[in-house]
Write a protein that holds these residues in place. Sequence first.
Motif, mmCIF file in Angstrom:
data_model
loop_
_atom_site.group_PDB
_atom_site.id
_atom_site.type_symbol
_atom_site.label_atom_id
_atom_site.label_comp_id
_atom_site.label_asym_id
_atom_site.label_seq_id
_atom_site.Cartn_x
_atom_site.Cartn_y
_atom_site.Cartn_z
ATOM 1 N N TRP A 1 96.829 -4.525 93.388
ATOM 2 C CA TRP A 1 98.482 -5.502 93.770
ATOM 3 C C TRP A 1 98.364 -5.231 92.076
ATOM 4 C CZ3 TRP A 1 98.074 -9.685 90.151
ATOM 5 C CH2 TRP A 1 98.960 -10.598 90.390
ATOM 6 N N MET A 2 97.440 -4.973 90.868
ATOM 7 C CA MET A 2 98.412 -5.119 89.273
ATOM 8 C C MET A 2 99.379 -3.433 89.374
ATOM 9 S SD MET A 2 95.655 -6.546 87.124
ATOM 10 C CE MET A 2 96.238 -6.235 85.859
ATOM 11 N N ARG A 3 98.462 -2.891 89.752
ATOM 12 C CA ARG A 3 99.451 -1.248 89.998
ATOM 13 C C ARG A 3 100.909 -1.950 90.501
ATOM 14 N NH1 ARG A 3 97.179 -1.625 85.952
ATOM 15 N NH2 ARG A 3 95.180 -0.020 85.849
ATOM 16 N N ARG A 4 100.881 -2.377 91.061
ATOM 17 C CA ARG A 4 102.265 -3.021 91.667
ATOM 18 C C ARG A 4 103.392 -3.751 91.282
ATOM 19 N NH1 ARG A 4 99.113 -3.041 96.364
ATOM 20 N NH2 ARG A 4 99.202 -5.433 96.755
ATOM 21 N N GLN A 5 102.653 -3.882 90.150
ATOM 22 C CA GLN A 5 103.592 -5.803 88.907
ATOM 23 C C GLN A 5 103.953 -4.713 87.904
ATOM 24 O OE1 GLN A 5 103.508 -8.636 90.705
ATOM 25 N NE2 GLN A 5 102.071 -6.797 92.172
ATOM 26 N N ALA A 6 105.033 -4.313 87.259
ATOM 27 C CA ALA A 6 105.191 -3.386 86.156
ATOM 28 C C ALA A 6 104.789 -4.419 85.368
ATOM 29 C CB ALA A 6 106.510 -3.713 86.814
ATOM 30 N N ARG A 7 104.555 -5.726 84.296
ATOM 31 C CA ARG A 7 104.435 -5.265 83.544
ATOM 32 C C ARG A 7 103.275 -5.648 83.671
ATOM 33 N NH1 ARG A 7 102.569 -10.907 83.136
ATOM 34 N NH2 ARG A 7 101.924 -12.213 84.815
ATOM 35 N N LEU A 8 102.290 -6.005 84.517
ATOM 36 C CA LEU A 8 100.538 -5.272 84.619
ATOM 37 C C LEU A 8 100.634 -3.703 84.407
ATOM 38 C CD1 LEU A 8 100.077 -8.293 87.344
ATOM 39 C CD2 LEU A 8 100.168 -8.421 84.174
ATOM 40 N N PHE A 9 101.271 -3.013 84.622
ATOM 41 C CA PHE A 9 100.824 -1.817 85.474
ATOM 42 C C PHE A 9 99.791 -0.872 84.076
ATOM 43 C CE2 PHE A 9 101.337 3.023 85.605
ATOM 44 C CZ PHE A 9 100.507 3.105 86.868
ATOM 45 N N THR A 10 99.834 -1.789 83.245
ATOM 46 C CA THR A 10 99.291 -0.875 82.091
ATOM 47 C C THR A 10 98.354 -1.151 81.744
ATOM 48 O OG1 THR A 10 100.139 -1.796 80.078
ATOM 49 C CG2 THR A 10 101.365 0.615 80.853
ATOM 50 N N VAL A 11 97.759 -3.418 81.894
ATOM 51 C CA VAL A 11 96.899 -3.426 81.723
ATOM 52 C C VAL A 11 95.307 -3.110 82.813
ATOM 53 C CG1 VAL A 11 95.149 -5.776 81.915
ATOM 54 C CG2 VAL A 11 98.271 -5.959 81.806
ATOM 55 N N PRO A 12 94.952 -2.724 81.648
ATOM 56 C CA PRO A 12 93.042 -2.281 81.495
ATOM 57 C C PRO A 12 92.046 -3.294 82.567
ATOM 58 C CG PRO A 12 93.429 -2.171 78.568
ATOM 59 C CD PRO A 12 94.360 -3.011 79.655
ATOM 60 N N ILE A 13 92.053 -2.257 83.539
ATOM 61 C CA ILE A 13 90.475 -3.739 84.164
ATOM 62 C C ILE A 13 89.992 -2.281 84.562
ATOM 63 C CG2 ILE A 13 90.090 -3.932 86.995
ATOM 64 C CD1 ILE A 13 93.704 -3.004 87.028
ATOM 65 N N VAL A 14 88.660 -3.475 83.985
ATOM 66 C CA VAL A 14 87.276 -2.425 83.457
ATOM 67 C C VAL A 14 86.204 -3.488 84.712
ATOM 68 C CG1 VAL A 14 85.378 -2.962 81.910
ATOM 69 C CG2 VAL A 14 87.562 -3.147 81.573
ATOM 70 N N ALA A 15 85.908 -1.998 85.382
ATOM 71 C CA ALA A 15 84.607 -2.551 86.436
ATOM 72 C C ALA A 15 83.421 -2.811 85.906
ATOM 73 C CB ALA A 15 84.238 -1.537 87.606
ATOM 74 N N MET A 16 82.931 -3.788 86.436
ATOM 75 C CA MET A 16 81.691 -4.691 84.894
ATOM 76 C C MET A 16 80.221 -3.415 86.249
ATOM 77 S SD MET A 16 82.271 -8.113 83.411
ATOM 78 C CE MET A 16 80.913 -8.616 83.207
ATOM 79 N N VAL A 17 78.715 -2.808 85.609
ATOM 80 C CA VAL A 17 77.923 -2.464 86.603
ATOM 81 C C VAL A 17 76.964 -3.088 85.639
ATOM 82 C CG1 VAL A 17 79.244 -0.225 87.415
ATOM 83 C CG2 VAL A 17 78.096 -0.640 84.793
ATOM 84 N N ASN A 18 75.862 -3.334 86.029
ATOM 85 C CA ASN A 18 74.422 -4.399 85.555
ATOM 86 C C ASN A 18 73.667 -2.773 84.892
ATOM 87 O OD1 ASN A 18 75.156 -7.085 85.956
ATOM 88 N ND2 ASN A 18 74.033 -6.975 88.233
ATOM 89 N N ARG A 19 73.834 -1.707 85.588
ATOM 90 C CA ARG A 19 72.595 -0.781 85.288
ATOM 91 C C ARG A 19 73.394 0.747 85.623
ATOM 92 N NH1 ARG A 19 69.301 0.034 89.758
ATOM 93 N NH2 ARG A 19 69.509 -0.703 91.675
ATOM 94 N N LEU A 20 73.173 1.533 85.047
ATOM 95 C CA LEU A 20 73.500 2.680 85.208
ATOM 96 C C LEU A 20 72.420 3.593 85.735
ATOM 97 C CD1 LEU A 20 75.312 3.429 81.852
ATOM 98 C CD2 LEU A 20 76.545 3.343 84.183
ATOM 99 N N ASP A 21 72.774 4.292 86.899
ATOM 100 C CA ASP A 21 71.813 4.682 87.867
ATOM 101 C C ASP A 21 72.355 6.755 87.494
ATOM 102 O OD1 ASP A 21 70.533 3.126 89.047
ATOM 103 O OD2 ASP A 21 70.943 2.565 90.722
ATOM 104 N N SER A 22 71.162 7.106 88.514
ATOM 105 C CA SER A 22 71.833 8.981 88.010
ATOM 106 C C SER A 22 72.441 8.665 89.492
ATOM 107 C CB SER A 22 70.234 9.648 87.965
ATOM 108 O OG SER A 22 69.342 9.283 89.086
ATOM 109 N N ASP A 23 72.432 8.460 90.761
ATOM 110 C CA ASP A 23 72.712 8.738 91.445
ATOM 111 C C ASP A 23 73.808 8.796 92.142
ATOM 112 O OD1 ASP A 23 69.688 7.241 92.417
ATOM 113 O OD2 ASP A 23 71.728 5.443 93.292
#
Length: 87
Positions: free
Chosen positions: A65-87
């Motif tokens: 959705w955000m990438r279809r909005q020209a003014r929001l195209f460059t806004v960073p989207i950060v996916a938050m994770v609780n832990r890092l797994d090696s798989d």
Amino acid sequence: MSTVLLGEFNKSETRLIHHAVAPLSESPVFTGSLERTERWLENNPAPRCVFVPEESHQVAPLVQWMRRQARLFTVPIVAMVNRLDSD
């Protein structure tokens, strides 16, 4: 500029987020759902970034959705994770 957070956060996570953005002299905007996030983004200036918990399954729809909005195209989207797994 604002920092937008999509999803549900517990009291501990909310405190950590407020502490993390305090040096930016701003309060985070907790939007809750994808629909409320889209509405907020449509009606406010572009945010500094948007955080999304990975387990909310809203990362892909929000990015699309955000990438279809020209003014929001460059806004960073950060996916938050609780832990890092090696798989």
